[in-house]
Design an enzyme around this catalytic site. Structure first.
Site, PDB file in Angstrom:
ATOM      1  CD  GLU A  69       9.981  12.205  11.345  1.00 40.92           C
ATOM      2  OE1 GLU A  69       8.851  11.755  11.718  1.00 40.92           O
ATOM      3  OE2 GLU A  69      11.240  11.532  11.094  1.00 40.92           O
ATOM      4  CB  CYS A  99      13.221   8.554   8.312  1.00 44.86           C
ATOM      5  SG  CYS A  99      14.060   7.676   6.944  1.00 44.86           S
ATOM      6  CE  LYS A 108      -1.878   3.116   2.845  1.00 49.89           C
ATOM      7  NZ  LYS A 108      -1.863   4.234   1.822  1.00 49.89           N
ATOM      8  CD  GLU A 143      13.958   0.967   8.875  1.00 49.69           C
ATOM      9  OE1 GLU A 143      14.837   1.923  10.230  1.00 49.69           O
ATOM     10  OE2 GLU A 143      13.892   0.332   8.544  1.00 49.69           O
TER      11      GLU A 143
HETATM   12  P1  NAP Z   1       2.102   8.085   7.977  1.00 50.32           P
HETATM   13  O1  NAP Z   1       1.033   8.617   8.299  1.00 50.32           O
HETATM   14  O2  NAP Z   1       2.634   6.648   8.813  1.00 50.32           O
HETATM   15  O3  NAP Z   1       2.189   7.133   6.679  1.00 50.32           O
HETATM   16  C1  NAP Z   1       2.609   6.427   6.093  1.00 50.32           C
HETATM   17  C2  NAP Z   1       2.493   5.047   5.652  1.00 50.32           C
HETATM   18  O4  NAP Z   1       0.484   4.999   6.806  1.00 50.32           O
HETATM   19  C3  NAP Z   1       1.138   5.386   5.052  1.00 50.32           C
HETATM   20  O5  NAP Z   1       0.818   4.991   3.661  1.00 50.32           O
HETATM   21  C4  NAP Z   1      -0.480   5.656   5.374  1.00 50.32           C
HETATM   22  O6  NAP Z   1      -1.563   6.652   4.015  1.00 50.32           O
HETATM   23  C5  NAP Z   1      -0.431   4.983   6.337  1.00 50.32           C
HETATM   24  N1  NAP Z   1      -1.489   4.706   7.502  1.00 50.32           N
HETATM   25  C6  NAP Z   1      -1.811   6.108   7.901  1.00 50.32           C
HETATM   26  N2  NAP Z   1      -2.543   5.848   9.175  1.00 50.32           N
HETATM   27  C7  NAP Z   1      -3.076   4.344   9.055  1.00 50.32           C
HETATM   28  C8  NAP Z   1      -3.031   2.880   9.957  1.00 50.32           C
HETATM   29  N3  NAP Z   1      -3.958   4.289  11.502  1.00 50.32           N
HETATM   30  N4  NAP Z   1      -2.870   2.280   9.454  1.00 50.32           N
HETATM   31  C9  NAP Z   1      -1.879   1.826   8.607  1.00 50.32           C
HETATM   32  N5  NAP Z   1      -1.833   2.319   7.878  1.00 50.32           N
HETATM   33  C10 NAP Z   1      -1.697   3.482   8.340  1.00 50.32           C
HETATM   34  O7  NAP Z   1       2.523   9.200   7.811  1.00 50.32           O
HETATM   35  P2  NAP Z   1       1.889  10.995   6.926  1.00 50.32           P
HETATM   36  O8  NAP Z   1       0.863  10.560   7.679  1.00 50.32           O
HETATM   37  O9  NAP Z   1       1.962  10.668   5.543  1.00 50.32           O
HETATM   38  O10 NAP Z   1       3.077  11.998   7.519  1.00 50.32           O
HETATM   39  C11 NAP Z   1       2.756  12.419   9.438  1.00 50.32           C
HETATM   40  C12 NAP Z   1       4.064  12.514  10.070  1.00 50.32           C
HETATM   41  O11 NAP Z   1       5.014  10.765   9.878  1.00 50.32           O
HETATM   42  C13 NAP Z   1       4.918  13.486   9.033  1.00 50.32           C
HETATM   43  O12 NAP Z   1       4.739  15.118   9.047  1.00 50.32           O
HETATM   44  C14 NAP Z   1       6.738  13.171   9.258  1.00 50.32           C
HETATM   45  O13 NAP Z   1       6.996  13.925  10.615  1.00 50.32           O
HETATM   46  C15 NAP Z   1       6.128  11.150   9.901  1.00 50.32           C
HETATM   47  N6  NAP Z   1       6.981  10.873   8.180  1.00 50.32           N
HETATM   48  C16 NAP Z   1       7.663  10.065   8.404  1.00 50.32           C
HETATM   49  C17 NAP Z   1       8.584   9.087   7.892  1.00 50.32           C
HETATM   50  C18 NAP Z   1      10.042   8.108   8.089  1.00 50.32           C
HETATM   51  O14 NAP Z   1      10.045   7.445   7.683  1.00 50.32           O
HETATM   52  N7  NAP Z   1      10.169   8.471   9.128  1.00 50.32           N
HETATM   53  C19 NAP Z   1       7.503   8.737   6.832  1.00 50.32           C
HETATM   54  C20 NAP Z   1       6.876   9.207   6.433  1.00 50.32           C
HETATM   55  C21 NAP Z   1       5.915  10.619   7.299  1.00 50.32           C
HETATM   56  P3  NAP Z   1      -1.881   7.894   4.050  1.00 50.32           P
HETATM   57  O15 NAP Z   1      -0.992   8.559   3.391  1.00 50.32           O
HETATM   58  O16 NAP Z   1      -2.972   7.411   3.853  1.00 50.32           O
HETATM   59  O17 NAP Z   1      -2.312   8.188   5.314  1.00 50.32           O
END
Ligand code: NAP
Ligand code: MG
Length: 507
Positions: A411, A314, A205, A280
């Site tokens: 972060e 990250c 996904k 991760e």
């Molecule tokens: P996120 O919500 O953690 O998204 C990562 C993945 O998880 C996406 O495919 C997301 O789908 C999915 N996801 C979200 N909620 C879920 C749930 N309850 N169950 C299963 N899968 C789920 O990250 P984001 O909302 O895009 O970003 C939020 C913050 O996370 C950013 O501002 C950043 O600080 C941090 N971030 C960190 C990393 C890293 O590698 N450390 C990467 C991305 C973001 P959707 O796309 O539909 O939400």
């Protein structure tokens, strides 16, 4: 000086995509299930935006519960029956290798797709993301034929009997793989590569903001000849399709990259069915600069460490700790480097940094900068967004910060560096480790003893010396503390996709 403006005072327009990419974006929204392209059962779709303009350029299918169920059943069937279940390791190796070759063939198209979807420059996508993905599949192709078990002696005793005991590694089964938007294609490769090498079947996904390269990859997975159901690709929302995958009883393992908050949710949800979980997660990686280094060289390195991919990394070097004796010179260098970065749309050749991935992310990063300012931080570079459509944020350096500020603790995931000075090594080690995260860290020094004495004191999954953010498929990657569970890359990544079976035979 405003870093966002070019010499004529305006940002160039986003060039139009090539005809082949435009044709790809115009395809009907579709999911890749059981080797076929199908619509979401609900018929629902999600818009996809170009972060450089804020304009919608496509739409993808919004996978619902029924689609998740279909994909899990297809993956289960492919795991247990059909050609994949009996394929030799060399057969899996050949398929992974073929997939890598096809990515290389279509590299230009992938770079363009990644740039339009994520905002990063086409140039960066073409030298980092796309070859990173194909090389990763090639590296993991090699592992398919190198998975081994062990034999051991035991002390078991039975009258007249002997024992033959060994440990075998088997594929863990059906794997749900949920990836973020910062390196969409490369993250897909980091997930699919080791799982397929180990013989698992997958449901991938991608993030809702950046689904396009995964769909393009689906075309190549089919062309490479992977049997139906071995890889399934579901575009959709995290809270619906993502959460449904994590909860589904037909899934054996969840592999996730993304925010620590969602990682915790996933870990909790997966525990209901005792799925294997690898996570991760986030980071707030320190860079520690000792007094012996050349300030200009370090300023260049630190600028790359935080501003690469607009800070959406990250392991981004987001906390800079510099010895007082050279702090001013490093700060000056890194601030000048920030101010010189040319912002613009990703397909424009002169662009050095693109926009952030989404409006939410832009607003979130600007909120952090504002909160830092309110709490007393000074802005040494950037500190705002250019007045231009698209989700741009100027590369920002904050000083006069203290360890309690949210800009130092949390972060930000954007182009924001916080710089602090130190005099005492013990104090800087304490400050570097004063975080719930532990993903990466870098030490900048030419003093061999100092580096080796510091490395064991830093609680991070990767410690770089005189470099930052370098990853290699053979070098384990992952986090201490709340930065995750498990490691990607290398043997350990492949083994995370296996179950261990002890066999005890009385002979
Ligand atoms: P996120 O919500 O953690 O998204 C990562 C993945 O998880 C996406 O495919 C997301 O789908 C999915 N996801 C979200 N909620 C879920 C749930 N309850 N169950 C299963 N899968 C789920 O990250 P984001 O909302 O895009 O970003 C939020 C913050 O996370 C950013 O501002 C950043 O600080 C941090 N971030 C960190 C990393 C890293 O590698 N450390 C990467 C991305 C973001 P959707 O796309 O539909 O939400
Ligand atoms: Mg999200």
């Amino acid at each position: 000086m405003n870093a966002s403006l070019n010499s004529s005072g305006s940002m160039p327009a986003q060039p139009a995509p090539s005809a082949s990419v435009a044709k790809f974006f115009a395809l009907k929204p579709r999911l890749f299930i059981n080797g076929e392209w199908v619509e979401a059962r609900s018929g629902k779709t999600l818009p996809v935006y170009d972060p450089a303009t804020g304009q919608q350029f496509g739409a993808v299918a919004d996978a619902g519960l029924e689609d998740v169920d279909r994909a899990v059943h297809a993956a289960r069937a492919a795991l247990e029956t059909g050609p994949w279940s009996t394929m030799t390791p060399a057969g899996r190796e050949a398929l992974l290798w073929r997939l890598a070759e096809l990515i290389d063939r279509d590299a230009a198209e992938f770079a363009e797709i990644e740039s339009l979807d994520n905002g990063k420059t086409r140039f960066m996508a073409s030298i980092i993301d796309v070859p990173g993905a194909s090389n990763y599949f090639r590296y993991m192709a090699g592992w398919a034929t190198k998975i081994t078990g062990t034999t051991m002696e035991t002390s078991l005793q039975a009258p007249g009997a002997k024992f033959h005991t060994y440990v075998a590694r088997e594929p863990v089964g059906v794997v749900a793989q949920i990836v973020p938007w910062n390196f969409p294609l490369a993250m897909a490769a980091w997930k699919l590569g080791p799982a397929l090498a180990a013989g698992c079947t997958c449901i991938l996904k991608p993030a809702e903001q950046t689904p396009m390269s995964a769909l393009r990859l689906g075309d190549l997975i089919r062309e490479a000849g992977f049997p139906a159901g071995v890889v399934n690709i579901l575009t959709g929302l995290g809270e619906s399709s993502g959460a449904a995958l994590v909860a589904h009883p037909g899934v054996d393992k969840v592999a996730f990259t993304g925010s620590t908050d969602v990682g915790k949710l996933i870990n909790k949800s997966a525990s209901d069915t005792m799925k294997r979980v690898s996570l991760e997660l986030g980071g707030k990686s320190p860079m520690i600069v000792l007094p012996d280094v050349d300030p200009q060289t370090v300023a260049g390195g630190a600028s790359g460490a935080i501003f690469f991919n607009a800070g959406q990394v990250c392991t981004a070097g987001s906390r800079l700790y510099v010895h007082s004796s050279i702090f001013d010179r490093v700060l000056e260098g890194v601030s000048a480097a920030a101010a010189a970065i040319r912002l613009g749309p990703g397909l424009e050749q002169a662009t050095e940094m693109g926009p952030l991935v989404s409006k939410e992310q832009q607003e979130r990063v600007l909120r952090y900068i504002e909160s830092g300012r309110k709490q007393g931080a000074s802005v040494a570079a950037g500190g705002d967004a250019p007045s231009h459509p698209g989700y741009f944020v100027n590369p920002t350096v904050l000083v006069d910060v203290n360890p309690d500020m949210s800009v130092v603790r949390e972060e930000i995931f954007g182009p924001v560096l916080v710089a602090q000075r130190f005099d005492d090594l013990d104090a800087v080690v304490k400050a570097a480790n004063d975080t719930p995260y532990g993903l990466g860290a870098s030490i900048w020094t030419n003093n061999l003893s100092a580096a080796h004495r510091l490395i064991p004191r830093i609680k991070a999954g990767t410690v770089w010396v005189n470099c930052h953010n370098l990853v290699d498929p053979n070098m384990p990657f992952g986090g201490y503390k709340q930065s995750g569970i498990g490691r990607e890359h290398g043997r350990v990544a492949v083994e995370m996709y296996t179950e261990t079976k002890s066999v005890c035979i009385m002979i």
